[in-house]
Every structure is written in structure tokens, then in C-alpha cells.
Scaffold this motif. Structure first.
Motif, PDB file in Angstrom:
ATOM      1  N   ARG A  41       0.941   5.223  86.697  1.00 34.96           N
ATOM      2  CA  ARG A  41       2.196   4.869  86.035  1.00 34.96           C
ATOM      3  C   ARG A  41       3.387   5.605  86.634  1.00 34.96           C
ATOM      4  NH1 ARG A  41       3.601   5.522  81.186  1.00 34.96           N
ATOM      5  NH2 ARG A  41       4.617   3.518  81.014  1.00 34.96           N
ATOM      6  N   HIS A  42       3.347   5.881  87.907  1.00 37.39           N
ATOM      7  CA  HIS A  42       4.460   6.589  88.518  1.00 37.39           C
ATOM      8  C   HIS A  42       5.745   5.788  88.387  1.00 37.39           C
ATOM      9  CE1 HIS A  42       1.754   9.549  90.070  1.00 37.39           C
ATOM     10  NE2 HIS A  42       1.107   8.680  90.824  1.00 37.39           N
ATOM     11  N   ARG A  43       6.830   6.458  88.005  1.00 36.14           N
ATOM     12  CA  ARG A  43       8.173   5.879  87.886  1.00 36.14           C
ATOM     13  C   ARG A  43       8.229   4.713  86.898  1.00 36.14           C
ATOM     14  NH1 ARG A  43      11.233   5.405  93.429  1.00 36.14           N
ATOM     15  NH2 ARG A  43      12.872   5.275  91.926  1.00 36.14           N
ATOM     16  N   LYS A  44       7.410   4.764  85.873  1.00 36.41           N
ATOM     17  CA  LYS A  44       7.379   3.723  84.843  1.00 36.41           C
ATOM     18  C   LYS A  44       7.838   4.290  83.506  1.00 36.41           C
ATOM     19  CE  LYS A  44       5.329   0.668  87.451  1.00 36.41           C
ATOM     20  NZ  LYS A  44       6.142  -0.279  88.150  1.00 36.41           N
ATOM     21  N   LYS A  45       8.668   5.302  83.544  1.00 39.25           N
ATOM     22  CA  LYS A  45       9.075   5.977  82.312  1.00 39.25           C
ATOM     23  C   LYS A  45       9.943   5.053  81.451  1.00 39.25           C
ATOM     24  CE  LYS A  45      11.266  10.153  80.664  1.00 39.25           C
ATOM     25  NZ  LYS A  45      12.380   9.690  79.885  1.00 39.25           N
ATOM     26  N   VAL A  46       9.587   4.949  80.186  1.00 39.57           N
ATOM     27  CA  VAL A  46      10.366   4.214  79.207  1.00 39.57           C
ATOM     28  C   VAL A  46      10.632   5.174  78.062  1.00 39.57           C
ATOM     29  CG1 VAL A  46      10.335   2.319  77.550  1.00 39.57           C
ATOM     30  CG2 VAL A  46       9.329   2.006  79.797  1.00 39.57           C
TER      31      VAL A  46
ATOM     32  N   LYS B 176      21.200  -0.032  79.287  1.00 35.68           N
ATOM     33  CA  LYS B 176      20.501  -0.872  80.264  1.00 35.68           C
ATOM     34  C   LYS B 176      20.424  -2.323  79.787  1.00 35.68           C
ATOM     35  CE  LYS B 176      16.068  -1.180  82.630  1.00 35.68           C
ATOM     36  NZ  LYS B 176      14.717  -0.622  82.747  1.00 35.68           N
TER      37      LYS B 176
END
Length: 157
Positions: free
Chosen positions: A2-7, A46
Motif C-alpha cells: 500500500r505504498h503511497r495510498k494514504k487516505v 481534494k
């Protein structure tokens, strides 16, 4: 992975989080600015930017996508004016004359987005929304912020 999938989870389950963001985005489009917590303001920024980009396309598919996301009815709230009262055309969409009275429908959030809001951003490439920090909330000292639509257009240099 889940790299760079921060929500930002906002401390809510997915369905409640999506409903919260939809509601906040609708209110920003409707009123131009709202006061909320800093984290929520950053999260809804966003969504509002995405909606304005859709509105700038201006085609039917974009309108339907925005209508599916924003809360609101097909027709705005009914307001009745007397014979000689002045009507502000920025707020109201449709006008009907009935027996010495004027029946007016307020613009829905989608109508406001595609007619009023987009007109301000014709020459602007992104950066339609700003988040301004506000004093903390009295009850729990939560960091607050004002999220607002940027009004001025970009001047060519």
C-alpha cells in the motif's frame, strides 16, 4: 503493498467518511466557504477541486458525475415573491409567473457549480480552493480552518 495510498480516515468508517466529504463539498459549493476542522478541510479540498475540474469540462457526462456526487434535489427550494419585489438572479434559477406572484426556484448545488462557480475559474489551472487556519474550537480546542473558494482570477503577466 500500500505504498503511497494514504487516505485520511477522519476517525470514521468508509461509508460515513464518504458521506461527510460529500456533505462538506456540497456546502462549500453552495455557500462559497465553511468553517470546519483543519483535517476535514484538507480532506474535502481534494473533492471540491475535482468537482470544479469536472465543471470546467462542461459536458453532460461531467454534469452527471457531479450530480451523482453532490447532495441536492433536481429542483431547488421554492420561494414566492409578491408583485413588485426584486429578484436576485444569482441565487435563483427558474422563474414562473402565477396570479400576480412570482414563483422562483433556488439553484441546486450542481447548477451553482456549472454556472456561477466555473465562471470565476476559466483562466485558472488548479488551486480553486484555499484552506485558512482559524482559532481553535472552544469546547475541545480542535484546530479549526476555513475552506473557501478562491474568488479572484489569474492575471496574465
Amino acid at each position: 503493498m500500500r505504498h503511497r495510498k494514504k487516505v485520511d480516515m477522519l476517525g470514521k468508517p468508509a461509508d460515513q467518511r464518504k458521506a461527510l466529504l460529500r456533505g462538506l463539498a456540497t456546502e462549500v459549493i453552495k455557500h462559497g466557504q465553511i468553517l470546519t476542522t483543519e483535517t476535514r478541510a484538507k480532506a474535502v479540498k481534494k473533492q471540491v477541486e475535482r468537482l470544479i475540474t469536472l465543471a470546467k469540462k462542461g459536458d453532460l457526462h461531467s454534469r452527471r458525475q457531479a450530480a451523482a456526487y453532490l447532495y441536492g434535489k433536481r429542483r431547488g427550494k421554492v420561494v414566492v415573491f409578491g408583485e413588485n419585489e426584486k429578484i436576485d438572479t444569482d441565487i435563483y434559477a427558474e422563474v414562473e409567473k402565477k396570479d400576480k406572484k412570482t414563483v422562483v426556484y433556488e439553484k441546486t448545488p450542481v447548477q451553482r457549480l456549472f454556472s456561477d462557480v466555473v465562471a470565476n475559474y476559466a483562466d485558472r489551472h488548479g488551486g480553486y480552493v484555499r484552506v485558512i487556519k482559524a482559532p481553535p474550537r472552544k469546547g475541545d480546542a480542535a484546530p479549526m480552518a476555513v475552506i473557501q473558494l478562491v474568488r479572484e482570477s489569474v492575471e496574465k503577466k
